[in-house]
Scaffold this motif. Structure first.
Motif, PDB file in Angstrom:
ATOM      1  N   GLY A   1       0.619  -1.099  -0.016  1.00  0.00           N
ATOM      2  CA  GLY A   1      -0.018   0.092  -0.084  1.00  0.00           C
ATOM      3  C   GLY A   1       0.953   1.426   0.018  1.00  0.00           C
ATOM      4  N   ILE A   2       2.051   1.226   0.149  1.00  0.00           N
ATOM      5  CA  ILE A   2       3.144   2.455   0.160  1.00  0.00           C
ATOM      6  C   ILE A   2       2.284   3.319   1.313  1.00  0.00           C
ATOM      7  CG2 ILE A   2       4.272   4.039  -1.123  1.00  0.00           C
ATOM      8  CD1 ILE A   2       4.681   1.322  -2.000  1.00  0.00           C
ATOM      9  N   LEU A   3       2.065   3.059   2.475  1.00  0.00           N
ATOM     10  CA  LEU A   3       1.386   3.706   3.455  1.00  0.00           C
ATOM     11  C   LEU A   3       1.808   4.888   4.067  1.00  0.00           C
ATOM     12  CD1 LEU A   3      -0.651   0.709   5.277  1.00  0.00           C
ATOM     13  CD2 LEU A   3      -1.069   1.972   3.118  1.00  0.00           C
ATOM     14  N   SER A   4       3.160   4.772   4.210  1.00  0.00           N
ATOM     15  CA  SER A   4       3.875   5.930   4.978  1.00  0.00           C
ATOM     16  C   SER A   4       3.712   7.093   3.985  1.00  0.00           C
ATOM     17  CB  SER A   4       5.255   5.497   5.129  1.00  0.00           C
ATOM     18  OG  SER A   4       5.507   4.671   6.253  1.00  0.00           O
ATOM     19  N   TYR A   5       4.163   7.026   2.567  1.00  0.00           N
ATOM     20  CA  TYR A   5       4.109   7.931   1.753  1.00  0.00           C
ATOM     21  C   TYR A   5       2.658   8.708   1.550  1.00  0.00           C
ATOM     22  CZ  TYR A   5       3.978  10.558  -2.679  1.00  0.00           C
ATOM     23  OH  TYR A   5       4.015  11.846  -3.487  1.00  0.00           O
ATOM     24  N   GLU A   6       1.359   7.765   1.533  1.00  0.00           N
ATOM     25  CA  GLU A   6       0.311   8.093   1.217  1.00  0.00           C
ATOM     26  C   GLU A   6      -0.065   8.975   2.484  1.00  0.00           C
ATOM     27  OE1 GLU A   6      -3.557   8.167  -0.452  1.00  0.00           O
ATOM     28  OE2 GLU A   6      -1.717   7.677  -1.216  1.00  0.00           O
ATOM     29  N   ILE A   7       0.102   8.691   3.632  1.00  0.00           N
ATOM     30  CA  ILE A   7      -0.091   9.341   4.953  1.00  0.00           C
ATOM     31  C   ILE A   7       0.514  11.116   4.669  1.00  0.00           C
ATOM     32  CG2 ILE A   7       0.371   9.887   7.089  1.00  0.00           C
ATOM     33  CD1 ILE A   7      -0.065   6.739   7.743  1.00  0.00           C
ATOM     34  N   VAL A   8       1.748  11.135   4.283  1.00  0.00           N
ATOM     35  CA  VAL A   8       2.244  12.272   4.064  1.00  0.00           C
ATOM     36  C   VAL A   8       1.559  12.956   2.969  1.00  0.00           C
ATOM     37  CG1 VAL A   8       4.323  13.593   3.391  1.00  0.00           C
ATOM     38  CG2 VAL A   8       4.605  11.585   4.749  1.00  0.00           C
ATOM     39  N   ARG A   9       1.002  12.432   1.989  1.00  0.00           N
ATOM     40  CA  ARG A   9       0.356  12.914   0.779  1.00  0.00           C
ATOM     41  C   ARG A   9      -1.006  13.516   1.265  1.00  0.00           C
ATOM     42  NH1 ARG A   9      -3.464  12.163  -2.588  1.00  0.00           N
ATOM     43  NH2 ARG A   9      -4.273  10.323  -1.422  1.00  0.00           N
ATOM     44  N   CYS A  10      -1.684  12.878   1.964  1.00  0.00           N
ATOM     45  CA  CYS A  10      -2.870  13.159   2.588  1.00  0.00           C
ATOM     46  C   CYS A  10      -2.796  14.524   3.661  1.00  0.00           C
ATOM     47  CB  CYS A  10      -3.682  12.129   3.324  1.00  0.00           C
ATOM     48  SG  CYS A  10      -4.053  10.826   2.542  1.00  0.00           S
ATOM     49  N   MET A  11      -1.562  14.488   4.376  1.00  0.00           N
ATOM     50  CA  MET A  11      -1.245  15.716   5.081  1.00  0.00           C
ATOM     51  C   MET A  11      -0.929  17.124   4.250  1.00  0.00           C
ATOM     52  SD  MET A  11       0.838  14.365   8.636  1.00  0.00           S
ATOM     53  CE  MET A  11       2.227  13.646   7.732  1.00  0.00           C
ATOM     54  N   ALA A  12      -0.354  16.681   3.182  1.00  0.00           N
ATOM     55  CA  ALA A  12      -0.051  17.745   2.478  1.00  0.00           C
ATOM     56  C   ALA A  12      -1.366  18.410   1.502  1.00  0.00           C
ATOM     57  CB  ALA A  12       0.719  17.427   1.098  1.00  0.00           C
ATOM     58  N   GLU A  13      -2.256  17.709   1.633  1.00  0.00           N
ATOM     59  CA  GLU A  13      -3.642  17.927   0.849  1.00  0.00           C
ATOM     60  C   GLU A  13      -4.584  18.824   2.159  1.00  0.00           C
ATOM     61  OE1 GLU A  13      -5.690  14.645  -0.936  1.00  0.00           O
ATOM     62  OE2 GLU A  13      -4.354  14.765  -2.637  1.00  0.00           O
ATOM     63  N   GLY A  14      -4.096  18.585   3.428  1.00  0.00           N
ATOM     64  CA  GLY A  14      -4.725  19.399   4.372  1.00  0.00           C
ATOM     65  C   GLY A  14      -5.337  18.647   5.425  1.00  0.00           C
ATOM     66  N   LEU A  15      -5.089  17.370   5.413  1.00  0.00           N
ATOM     67  CA  LEU A  15      -5.824  16.565   6.588  1.00  0.00           C
ATOM     68  C   LEU A  15      -4.826  16.393   7.687  1.00  0.00           C
ATOM     69  CD1 LEU A  15      -7.234  15.532   4.021  1.00  0.00           C
ATOM     70  CD2 LEU A  15      -6.998  13.169   5.165  1.00  0.00           C
ATOM     71  N   SER A  16      -5.120  16.590   8.915  1.00  0.00           N
ATOM     72  CA  SER A  16      -4.457  16.412  10.057  1.00  0.00           C
ATOM     73  C   SER A  16      -3.681  14.973  10.272  1.00  0.00           C
ATOM     74  CB  SER A  16      -5.327  16.595  11.381  1.00  0.00           C
ATOM     75  OG  SER A  16      -6.033  15.689  11.553  1.00  0.00           O
ATOM     76  N   PRO A  17      -2.592  15.038  10.752  1.00  0.00           N
ATOM     77  CA  PRO A  17      -1.901  13.712  10.980  1.00  0.00           C
ATOM     78  C   PRO A  17      -2.929  12.363  11.293  1.00  0.00           C
ATOM     79  CG  PRO A  17      -0.427  15.279  11.843  1.00  0.00           C
ATOM     80  CD  PRO A  17      -1.891  15.911  11.753  1.00  0.00           C
ATOM     81  N   GLN A  18      -3.880  12.834  12.304  1.00  0.00           N
ATOM     82  CA  GLN A  18      -4.895  11.629  12.724  1.00  0.00           C
ATOM     83  C   GLN A  18      -5.765  11.527  11.555  1.00  0.00           C
ATOM     84  OE1 GLN A  18      -4.540   9.991  15.625  1.00  0.00           O
ATOM     85  NE2 GLN A  18      -5.811   8.550  14.448  1.00  0.00           N
ATOM     86  N   GLU A  19      -6.195  12.424  10.996  1.00  0.00           N
ATOM     87  CA  GLU A  19      -7.138  12.106   9.816  1.00  0.00           C
ATOM     88  C   GLU A  19      -6.488  11.373   8.722  1.00  0.00           C
ATOM     89  OE1 GLU A  19     -10.068  16.208  10.259  1.00  0.00           O
ATOM     90  OE2 GLU A  19      -7.982  16.062   9.059  1.00  0.00           O
ATOM     91  N   ALA A  20      -5.315  11.685   8.245  1.00  0.00           N
ATOM     92  CA  ALA A  20      -4.319  11.128   7.373  1.00  0.00           C
ATOM     93  C   ALA A  20      -4.186   9.620   7.667  1.00  0.00           C
ATOM     94  CB  ALA A  20      -3.179  11.826   7.120  1.00  0.00           C
TER      95      ALA A  20
END
Length: 317
Positions: A211-230
């Motif tokens: 799932g490449i999950l670590s990168y995906e979480i950072v990408r979601c944070m870049a889009e404005g999500l909080s770390p918990q939301e991401a």
């Protein structure tokens, strides 16, 4: 400027405490991440990282580690390295190389020796006894040989706004020689960008790397999500997707911190982590997945901590 550190599992807590002392003295996030992980690599009662880690099927302790600089995006990693005291330090040095920054097996070990890193037999008598007992169980009772995959993953933010991430693991107990999990793989085991934040993973590497999950979480944070939301969005949606497509989903737990020192966690198993920021004292937390696919987080109790210490130090007969 705020600063902070977060890392996987209870085993990271002492390193988190030390990292905050360093960061409070205007130390760098790079030094903080290395300090957190070296503290775990040195402790003989942690069975999944460094000294005391459990070996592969042939009784050889092969270790993986990675380091990433969030300012430059430089990455260094080793896989299957042996007889080296601090794989994370080797990975950090490799991150400064323009070429040959990810080394495996004998090449990684030789690089460490040529560059003055401490050579050490990392297989303790305790770990060897556990390996011997598991071999006997496999031969006599036909048990599944595989067990344990608790990577130490750490993310730090310093007072200058720089972020770093790192991982270290001895991998799956009784793994096939040469097996590599997600821990040293960029985007799967870790990812950090100082302009956004970072994430790190622990769990079953074979599933995490799907799932490449670590990168995906950072990408979601870049889009404005909080770390918990991401974390919640990334981990639980992938948990459901993999369960549907593959039929099952192994253990996966991820931590994240953004460049404001806000943090988040998501997991599909019972999972502990340690975190501290300029506004939060170092604390160990217990996280679980809820029925609603969100994350419940609460401080561990003293009874839990006492039971944990007793369990990891139990004599091996």
């Amino acid at each position: 400027m705020t600063f902070g550190s977060i890392a996987t599992w209870r085993m990271a807590h002492d390193g988190i405490v030390s990292s905050m002392e360093l960061l409070g003295q205007e130390g760098t996030s790079q030094d903080a991440v290395e300090k957190i992980i070296k503290t775990v690599e040195d402790y003989p009662y942690y069975k999944s990282v460094g000294y005391g880690g459990l070996p592969n099927m042939e009784g050889v302790l092969e270790m993986d580690a990675a380091f990433m600089n969030g300012d430059t995006l430089q990455i260094g990693a080793v896989a299957g390295i042996t007889d080296v005291s601090h794989p994370i330090s080797v990975a950090r040095k490799l991150s400064k190389e323009k070429f040959n920054s990810f080394l495996v097996g004998q090449g990684a070990t030789k690089y460490a020796m040529l560059n003055g890193f401490e050579r050490k037999n990392m297989l303790t008598n305790r770990a060897k006894k556990i390996w011997e007992r598991r071999l006997e169980e496999i031969n006599h009772h036909h048990l599944n040989p595989y067990d344990g995959h608790d990577t130490i993953g750490a993310i730090s933010l310093d007072s200058f706004g720089s972020m770093s991430a790192g991982t270290s693991s001895s991998g799956l107990f009784m793994k096939q020689p040469g097996r590599v999990g997600d821990s040293p793989l960029s985007g799967s085991g870790f990812y950090v960008d100082s302009d956004i934040g970072g994430a790190a993973a622990t769990g079953l590497g074979e599933d995490l790397m799907k799932g490449i999950l670590s990168y995906e979480i950072v990408r979601c944070m870049a889009e404005g999500l909080s770390p918990q939301e991401a974390c919640d969005k990334t981990v639980y949606s992938f948990h459901d997707k993999l369960t549907k497509r593959y039929g099952k989903c192994g253990a996966m737990s991820l931590i994240a911190m953004n460049n404001k020192s806000e943090w988040g966690v998501a997991t599909n198993v019972e999972f502990t982590f340690s975190v501290a920021t300029t506004s939060e004292e170092p604390q160990i937390y217990l996280a679980n997945m809820t029925k609603e696919k969100t994350t419940s987080i609460e401080p561990i109790t003293q009874d839990w901590l006492d039971a944990y210490e007793k369990r990891i130090k139990m004599p091996i007969i």
